[in-house]
Every structure is written in structure tokens, then in C-alpha cells.
Write a protein that holds these residues in place. Structure first.
Motif, short mmCIF file in Angstrom:
data_model
loop_
_atom_site.label_atom_id
_atom_site.label_comp_id
_atom_site.label_asym_id
_atom_site.label_seq_id
_atom_site.Cartn_x
_atom_site.Cartn_y
_atom_site.Cartn_z
N GLY A 451 -17.03 -1.09 3.69
CA GLY A 451 -17.69 -2.07 2.84
C GLY A 451 -17.55 -1.74 1.36
N ALA A 452 -17.72 -0.47 1.01
CA ALA A 452 -17.59 -0.07 -0.40
C ALA A 452 -16.15 -0.23 -0.88
CB ALA A 452 -18.06 1.37 -0.57
N LEU A 453 -15.19 0.12 -0.03
CA LEU A 453 -13.78 -0.05 -0.40
C LEU A 453 -13.48 -1.52 -0.67
CD1 LEU A 453 -12.21 2.35 2.25
CD2 LEU A 453 -11.98 2.64 -0.21
N ARG A 454 -13.99 -2.38 0.21
CA ARG A 454 -13.73 -3.82 0.06
C ARG A 454 -14.39 -4.35 -1.22
NH1 ARG A 454 -15.88 -8.55 4.24
NH2 ARG A 454 -14.84 -10.31 3.17
N ARG A 455 -15.63 -3.94 -1.45
CA ARG A 455 -16.33 -4.41 -2.65
C ARG A 455 -15.63 -3.96 -3.92
NH1 ARG A 455 -19.83 -1.42 -5.30
NH2 ARG A 455 -20.30 -0.13 -3.47
N ARG A 456 -15.23 -2.69 -3.98
CA ARG A 456 -14.58 -2.19 -5.19
C ARG A 456 -13.22 -2.86 -5.41
NH1 ARG A 456 -16.56 2.14 -7.98
NH2 ARG A 456 -15.21 1.14 -9.54
N LEU A 457 -12.52 -3.17 -4.32
CA LEU A 457 -11.23 -3.86 -4.47
C LEU A 457 -11.45 -5.25 -5.05
CD1 LEU A 457 -8.17 -3.72 -4.04
CD2 LEU A 457 -8.54 -4.74 -1.77
N GLY A 458 -12.51 -5.92 -4.62
CA GLY A 458 -12.81 -7.24 -5.15
C GLY A 458 -13.16 -7.22 -6.62
N GLU A 459 -13.56 -6.05 -7.16
CA GLU A 459 -13.93 -5.94 -8.56
C GLU A 459 -12.77 -5.56 -9.46
OE1 GLU A 459 -18.42 -4.25 -7.43
OE2 GLU A 459 -16.90 -2.95 -8.34
N VAL A 460 -11.63 -5.21 -8.88
CA VAL A 460 -10.48 -4.75 -9.67
C VAL A 460 -9.92 -5.90 -10.49
CG1 VAL A 460 -8.10 -3.92 -9.57
CG2 VAL A 460 -9.87 -2.85 -8.15
N GLY A 461 -9.83 -5.71 -11.78
CA GLY A 461 -9.19 -6.71 -12.62
C GLY A 461 -7.69 -6.69 -12.46
N LEU A 462 -7.07 -7.85 -12.40
CA LEU A 462 -5.63 -7.93 -12.15
C LEU A 462 -4.87 -7.89 -13.47
CD1 LEU A 462 -5.69 -10.53 -9.23
CD2 LEU A 462 -5.63 -8.04 -9.12
N ASP A 463 -5.03 -6.76 -14.15
CA ASP A 463 -4.35 -6.56 -15.42
C ASP A 463 -3.38 -5.39 -15.28
OD1 ASP A 463 -6.00 -4.34 -15.29
OD2 ASP A 463 -7.46 -5.15 -16.71
N GLU A 464 -2.96 -4.80 -16.38
CA GLU A 464 -1.94 -3.74 -16.32
C GLU A 464 -2.44 -2.48 -15.64
OE1 GLU A 464 -0.11 -2.92 -20.04
OE2 GLU A 464 1.12 -4.73 -19.99
N SER A 465 -3.74 -2.31 -15.52
CA SER A 465 -4.27 -1.13 -14.84
C SER A 465 -4.55 -1.40 -13.36
CB SER A 465 -5.56 -0.67 -15.51
OG SER A 465 -6.59 -1.64 -15.35
N ALA A 466 -4.15 -2.56 -12.86
CA ALA A 466 -4.51 -2.96 -11.50
C ALA A 466 -3.97 -2.00 -10.46
CB ALA A 466 -4.00 -4.38 -11.22
N TYR A 467 -2.72 -1.56 -10.60
CA TYR A 467 -2.16 -0.69 -9.57
C TYR A 467 -2.94 0.62 -9.48
CZ TYR A 467 0.85 2.46 -7.03
OH TYR A 467 1.33 3.38 -6.12
N ASP A 468 -3.20 1.25 -10.63
CA ASP A 468 -3.91 2.52 -10.62
C ASP A 468 -5.29 2.39 -9.99
OD1 ASP A 468 -1.84 3.89 -11.83
OD2 ASP A 468 -2.56 3.45 -13.85
N ARG A 469 -5.97 1.27 -10.23
CA ARG A 469 -7.33 1.11 -9.73
C ARG A 469 -7.38 0.60 -8.29
NH1 ARG A 469 -11.12 1.82 -13.55
NH2 ARG A 469 -10.45 1.91 -15.73
N ALA A 470 -6.39 -0.19 -7.91
CA ALA A 470 -6.42 -0.79 -6.57
C ALA A 470 -5.76 0.08 -5.50
CB ALA A 470 -5.74 -2.16 -6.60
N SER A 471 -4.75 0.87 -5.87
CA SER A 471 -3.98 1.58 -4.84
C SER A 471 -4.82 2.54 -3.99
CB SER A 471 -2.79 2.31 -5.47
OG SER A 471 -3.21 3.24 -6.44
N PRO A 472 -5.78 3.32 -4.57
CA PRO A 472 -6.57 4.17 -3.68
C PRO A 472 -7.44 3.36 -2.72
CG PRO A 472 -7.19 4.51 -6.00
CD PRO A 472 -6.09 3.52 -5.97
N LEU A 473 -7.91 2.21 -3.16
CA LEU A 473 -8.74 1.36 -2.31
C LEU A 473 -7.91 0.73 -1.20
CD1 LEU A 473 -10.58 -0.32 -5.31
CD2 LEU A 473 -11.46 1.56 -3.88
N LEU A 474 -6.72 0.27 -1.55
CA LEU A 474 -5.83 -0.31 -0.55
C LEU A 474 -5.42 0.74 0.49
CD1 LEU A 474 -3.61 -2.49 -2.91
CD2 LEU A 474 -5.09 -3.35 -1.08
N ALA A 475 -5.18 1.96 0.03
CA ALA A 475 -4.80 3.03 0.97
C ALA A 475 -5.93 3.29 1.95
CB ALA A 475 -4.45 4.30 0.20
N GLY A 476 -7.17 3.30 1.47
CA GLY A 476 -8.30 3.52 2.37
C GLY A 476 -8.49 2.39 3.36
N LEU A 477 -8.38 1.15 2.90
CA LEU A 477 -8.52 0.00 3.80
C LEU A 477 -7.39 -0.04 4.82
CD1 LEU A 477 -9.58 -2.61 1.10
CD2 LEU A 477 -11.02 -1.76 2.98
N THR A 478 -6.19 0.36 4.41
CA THR A 478 -5.05 0.42 5.33
C THR A 478 -5.33 1.43 6.43
OG1 THR A 478 -3.52 -0.19 3.57
CG2 THR A 478 -2.58 0.86 5.52
#
Length: 705
Positions: A451-478
Motif C-alpha cells: 500500500g505504501a509503495l503504491r501510494r508513494r508511486l502515485g505521488e511521484v511527479g513526472l518530471d526529470e527526477s521521475a526515474y530516480d524517485r519511481a524506480s525503487p517503488l516500481l522495483a518493490g511493486l514488481t
């Protein structure tokens, strides 16, 4: 001094950082009365003129002037110049000239000329053996052993000097030099081993005896006493009772703040190394003992049981420094050699509760690299994590935060006691970059974090820092196959920015694929992506679509096109994806078969595995896999995983022979001299498990390793 230095055309030469016209200033700086200037000059010599061991034309031109400096007793700190000359002249070239590229020929010639020039002048080091400066006397023995062309004469001087030398560190250098002579001049090894054996056995001080044993292990391990562990343990006990030393050589501090109006001395690498050495030495009863023990361990090589017993004894020492050394050396042993380490690991775990922060931190770093082998220390790790929430996450001056070593080690054991630390990490403003990997090792135990991984991914802004902020969350959800997060992942896939967008889309597609049918909402997006066949994105989308929808007809044309991609890594992705289709991709067998002779080894391996997966026939694949096994050790985990699923390792088969040989080896398959990877032990233990599974006849298709 320096006669003729202005006649050298320094400006026509280059060093690592450009024109060498600054070299005369460096040489003159080595003779300066100012300690900071000498330090800066020596730093410049190593940093530019002899950069990472390279020898340039200007390096060769320096040699006569460096000899002038070491011969002049009025020059301070000549020991460092002797070491510089030893390094310049002591490079051994590979005897196999076929391995030298054309671009390296000039460099090889420079090395040869440097060795000849320094060796020709090495006679000056004889007089330095009795120099008034102990720092010079420490450096001279190794210089002679490395460079002089008459080893028997050098050996005689080493033995004679040992009888009269008053300085303990110099005596140790004399013994080390004898070991170097034995290694370089094998006809003298027996004579030197006899002398070292006498030094180790007679009533000499414990430090000298330990040095003799270390060099015996290095040059004549067969001459070591049968009870070497007991002997060394006894010597360490004697050393513990000696008074603490404040360092072996006087250390001058050159980093004091400058007074107002004065120019601060530059920070040099030489100075930093000196300061670190002084910090490590302060308070130790025998600062040099760690180096001697490391030399001993290198010499003992594959005698894993003896090395383990020695480290076990050290870890029980009341001396925290001996325990720190043992923890660090345990890491090197376990990383390179296979063995029974349960008790050793348990004792490393005991150091986690030490009041000495360097000891506890060293232990947590070692356990972090052990993965499943850290199990005997699980309770100690859990206690450390619970007791120190402030160490759950490490902040760095540059780069994203990361999990603390103890948290990572506990997570890699799959221990649910790491969950509070990971949950807290997911609430931080910036999520640590390695949270997703920790979740993956925890497996189902980390399900409460979805649940926390999903919530934090939904908060990630889709800007130039998106990969750095989203990749750990995507890895956990995967890792959790958390299909309920498909809408959030789909948002990232659709809105990936241009900067690192390809990486971000790949991570999102892998997450959707791991969700399987639970990601059905992504089907329209995936079908749109596969309409661009021949691209990496199309292959990745096709693989995800197969996992989500199972429509072989939709993805086969895309993956077949991917087999023709320009880049080998894209072909590999397509081949692996086809393998996951199994028999439904049988039509691609001829295309996969054509790749078995490709020049890229990893592509051959992936094609061979996929060919078996789509055809069910191992006959063509196994020879390719076994050939790759011998050609590249890093492919062995993947090959062993396939052999385990094939059931192709029957008694007497070629595969069984290869697997048994691997299991019989004491050295880890990926052990490297002078380097290592953070997952080396994990990968090797995985290989051993797969080899055993394959030999047990465990077959049946499963996920590709």
C-alpha cells in the motif's frame, strides 16, 4: 643538485594531465625544507608523472634526479622517494607479447626502460640500509629486493642487517624483502625458507616471528608449521600484552588551518593517506600486525579451514583492533572461497553490539554482502536494527539516500524484522534508492508494504527526477506482484518524461508484466506499444502483454522482429521473451537455432535456452551452454539454472561432469584478484544451489533464471 635539469626539454613531454613543464618544480619541491611542499610535490609525482603506475617520457627523465635526491642525506623524507623509484622501476611486464595492443607498445617500452634505468642505479640502496633515517631504512630493503640484479648479495645483506637493526618496523621490512627475493628468484626459495623458518621458531620477538610466518606462507607455504593456527594465535596473544604504539613512523600534520593572510597548504592524496594510516594505527599495540596477517592469509590461499580457524580465534580476542582486522579479513575470505562459515559468521554478528563504532559498522558491512550466509547472525542483526533507528537510512553528500547496512543485511535474509525500517524509509521525503531491492529479498513477508509503495508511486511527479524517485517503488511493486497498483504504474508508463524516459518505461513494463492478468487495464496501452516492432519498447511491451493477456498471436510477430534487432541486447530480450512463451513459440525454433553461432556469447546462451524452451529438445542447446560455461564464468548461473530445469545432467553426461567439477572447486567462480562485486557471494551460492539441483535431476520448466 639538479645539474642539467634546465637542459631537459620538459615542455615537449606530457604526463597524465598535460605538458610536463611543471615537473622541474615537483622535483625541486621534493627537496624543500617545507614539509607541506614536499608532500605536495610527492603527490604531484604520483598523481601526474607516475599516474596510476604509468611511465611517461617525463617519468624516465626524472629518474637521474630522483637518485640524486635519495643519495643526499640533507634531503628529508627520502624514504618516500625510494618508494617512488621502486614503483617506477619495479613493474613486471606480461611475458605474453601477443596480449599487448599496438597502442600499448610505447608504454611497454617505457616500462622496460624504467626498469633498466632504476635497476642500473639500484646499488645506491645498499648504503641506505644503514641510513640514519629509519624511514629510509624501511624503504631500502624492498627496493633492493625488487630492483637489484644480484639477489644472493641482497639476501646476505638482509640477513646481516637484521642482526644489528634496532627499529622494529625496519626489521619487518627486512623480512618482507626476503620474501620478495624468494618470489622473484625461485632458486633461492629453499634457502630463504630455511632462514624464515628459524626466525619463526626461535626466541625472537612475536612481531618478527609473525612476519617470518607471513612470508613463509607467501613464498613457501609447504614449510609452514603444521600447527600454524595455534602458533599465530599465540603470537597475537603476546602482541596484545605489549604497550600500545602511537604509530610506527613519526607523522607530521600538514593540514592545520592557515593563519590570517597565509595561504593554506593544499590537501594532498599523500597527506590524506598518511592521516588515515595514523588514525588506524593510533592505540594499536602492533599497527603492522594487520598487514602481516593479510599477507599470511594470501599465502594460505585455499587452506580455508585453517584461515577460518585463525579468524575465529581473532574474533574472540579481547583486543578490539584484532577483532576489527578479523571482521575485515573474514569478508575477503568468504567472498573468494567456499567453506563452512557458520561459526565465523555468528562471531561477526556478535561484533554488532560492540561499543566501538568502527567494529560494529565493519561487521554490518560484511553481513550485508553475505545474503543467506548471514543467517547465523540474524538475531544479532535484528537487535542492531531495532536498537538504532537512526541508522535505518544513510544520507550522502551527493546522490540519493540508501538503506543502512544492517537493514539491508536483515532484508537479504528475508527476515520480516526488517519491515519497520522499510516502512519508515517509505515515509521519508526521498525514498532510499535500494528499498525496492530489499522488498524483493523479503518476498511475501513484505506484502504489508504494498500500500505504501503504491501510494508513494502515485505521488511521484513526472518530471526529470521521475526515474530516480519511481524506480525503487516500481522495483518493490514488481517483486510483490502487486497488481492493485496497475493504475499507478500505467500513469507512469503514459507520462514518462524524455529524460531517462526509456529506463522508466522499461521499469513500468516489467512491473505490469509481473502483475499478470491483474494488469488488464494496461492492455490497450501495451497493444499500442507493440505496433512499433523492432524497438526495445515493443519487445518489452510484448513480453508484458503475454504475461497479462496470454495472446501468443499478438506478441509473436513483435518478438520475431526483435530477433532481427541491430543490438545484441535487444535480440537477447526477444529470445528470452520467446522462451517464456514455451511451445506456443515453437515456430521460432529455426530462427533461434540460427543464433547459436552468433559471435556474442550471451546471445548464444539466451538463444540456446529459448530454443529448448520452445522446442522441448535439449540436444542442440546443451553443447552451446557447456561451451559458454567454459568461455565465460559469469554465464554459469544462467546456464546452471537452465540445466536444472532441463534435467540434462544425468549420470555420466557432459553436463554432470561440468557441474560436479564446479561443486568440487574451493574458489568461488566469480572471485577476482584486486576487485569484487557486492553480489559476488550471493551469485556463487546461487550457482552452487543450482548445480546441486541439476544433479538431483530436478526438472520441469519454470521461470528462466
Amino acid at each position: 643538485m639538479f645539474a642539467g635539469i634546465d637542459e631537459v626539454d620538459w615542455a615537449s613531454m606530457e604526463h597524465a594531465y598535460g605538458p610536463a613543464d611543471d615537473v622541474p618544480g615537483l622535483l625541486q619541491g621534493l627537496a624543500s625544507a617545507d614539509p607541506a611542499e614536499r608532500e605536495g610535490a610527492l603527490d604531484g609525482m604520483y598523481g601526474a608523472v607516475h599516474h596510476q603506475g604509468d611511465v611517461y617520457a617525463c617519468t624516465l627523465a626524472c629518474i637521474p634526479f630522483l637518485f640524486e635526491l635519495v643519495e643526499d642525506p640533507s634531503v628529508p623524507d627520502r624514504g618516500g622517494i625510494v618508494e617512488l623509484l621502486t614503483s617506477i622501476g619495479g613493474i613486471d611486464l606480461d611475458d605474453d607479447e601477443d596480449e599487448i595492443d599496438e597502442e600499448e607498445i610505447e608504454g611497454a617500452a617505457n616500462y622496460a626502460m624504467a626498469a633498466a634505468a632504476v635497476s642500473a642505479g639500484a646499488g645506491v640502496f645498499f648504503a641506505l640500509m644503514a641510513d640514519d633515517d629509519p624511514g629510509v631504512r624501511v624503504s631500502a630493503p624492498l627496493a633492493l629486493a625488487t630492483l637489484h640484479g644480484h639477489p644472493a648479495r641482497v639476501l646476505t645483506l638482509l640477513r646481516d642487517r637484521l642482526a644489528v637493526e634496532p627499529d622494529e618496523e625496519v626489521r619487518l621490512a627486512l623480512v618482507e624483502a626476503a620474501g620478495r627475493v624468494a618470489l622473484r628468484h625461485r632458486p633461492l626459495t629453499g634457502q630463504i625458507a630455511d632462514w624464515l623458518s628459524r626466525l619463526a621458531a626461535e626466541a625472537y620477538p612475536p612481531g618478527l616471528r609473525l612476519a617470518a610466518l607471513a612470508q613463509l606462507a607467501r613464498c613457501a607455504p609447504q614449510a609452514l608449521p603444521g600447527d600454524v593456527v595455534r602458533v599465530v594465535a599465540g603470537l597475537l596473544r603476546q602482541l596484545r600484552s605489549a604497550p600500545a604504539q602511537q604509530g610506527c613512523r613519526p607523522v607530521e600534520a600538514h593540514s592545520e588551518p592557515a593563519a590570517d593572510g597565509e595561504r593554506a597548504a593544499p590537501v594532498t592524496l599523500v597527506g590524506q593517506l598518511r592521516a588515515l594510516s595514523a588514525q588506524e594505527s593510533t592505540g594499536r599495540t602492533a599497527p603492522w600486525a594487520a598487514d602481516l596477517l593479510r599477507t599470511l592469509h594470501v599465502g594460505l590461499d585455499d587452506r580455508v579451514a585453517e584461515r577460518t580457524a585463525l579468524l575465529t580465534d581473532q574474533l574472540c580476542s579481547p583486543d578490539r583492533w584484532q577483532r576489527i582486522d578479523a571482521v575485515r579479513m573474514s569478508s575477503g575470505l568468504i567472498r573468494a572461497w567456499r567453506g563452512s562459515y557458520r561459526e565465523l559468521v555468528r562471531l561477526v554478528g556478535e561484533q554488532l553490539c560492540s561499543a566501538e563504532p568502527r567494529l560494529a559498522e565493519a561487521a554490518s558491512h560484511v553481513l550485508e554482502e553475505l545474503f543467506g550466509l548471514a543467517a547465523p547472525a540474524a538475531d544479532a542483526l535484528a537487535a542492531r536494527v531495532a536498537a538504532d533507528p537512526g541508522a535505518w537510512v544513510k544520507e550522502w553528500a551527493s546522490g540519493p539516500p540508501g538503506l543502512g547496512s544492517a537493514v539491508k543485511a536483515l532484508s537479504r535474509l528475508g527476515d520480516a524484522r526488517a519491515l519497520p525500517a522499510l516502512a519508515a524509509a517509505l515515509e521519508r521525503p526521498e525514498v532510499p534508492h535500494d528499498v525496492g531491492f530489499a522488498v524483493g529479498y523479503l518476498g511475501p513477508a513484505a506484502r504489508p508494504l504494498a500500500g505504501a509503495l503504491r501510494r508513494r508511486l502515485g505521488e511521484v511527479g513526472l518530471d526529470e527526477s521521475a526515474y530516480d524517485r519511481a524506480s525503487p517503488l516500481l522495483a518493490g511493486l514488481t517483486a510483490l506482484r502487486a497488481g492493485e497498483a496497475a493504475p499507478e504504474v500505467l500513469r507512469v508508463l503514459r507520462g514518462a518524461p524524455e529524460y531517462r524516459g526509456e529506463w522508466l518505461r522499461t521499469a513500468a513494463l516489467r512491473a505490469l508484466g509481473s502483475f499478470g492478468p491483474a494488469a488488464h487495464c494496461a492492455v490497450p496501452e501495451l497493444r499500442a506499444l507493440i505496433r512499433r516492432p523492432g524497438t526495445a519498447a515493443a519487445t518489452e511491451a510484448a513480453e508484458a502483454l503475454w504475461a497479462v493477456e496470454g495472446d501468443a498471436g499478438a506478441v509473436l510477430p513483435v518478438l520475431i522482429e526483435g530477433l532481427q534487432a541491430e543490438h545484441a541486447h535487444e535480440r537477447r530480450s526477444a529470445a528470452s521473451a520467446l522462451g517464456r512463451l514455451g511451445g506456443q513459440a515453437a515456430v521460432t525454433a529455426p530462427r533461434l537455432r540460427a543464433l547459436l553461432g552468433h559471435e556474442e556469447l550471451w546471445l548464444r546462451v539466451d538463444a540456446a535456452i529459448a530454443l529448448w524452451e520452445v522446442s522441448g529438445r535439449a540436444g542442440e542447446s546443451v553443447p552451446v551452454l557447456l561451451a559458454a560455461w567454459e568461455q565465460n564464468r559469469h554465464v554459469r548461473v544462467r546456464v546452471a539454472g537452465c540445466l536444472a530445469r532441463m534435467g540434462a545432467a544425468g549420470a555420466g553426461s557432459d553436463a554432470a561432469h561440468v557441474l560436479r567439477a564446479e561443486l568440487a572447486s574451493v574458489r568461488r567462480h566469480n572471485a577476482m584478484d584486486g576487485g569484487y562485486g557486492s553480489h559476488d557471494t550471493y551469485e556463487d551460492e546461487k550457482l552452487l544451489a543450482l548445480c546441486r539441483r541439476a544433479l538431483m535431476g530436478n526438472s520441469g520448466k519454470g521461470p528462466t533464471t
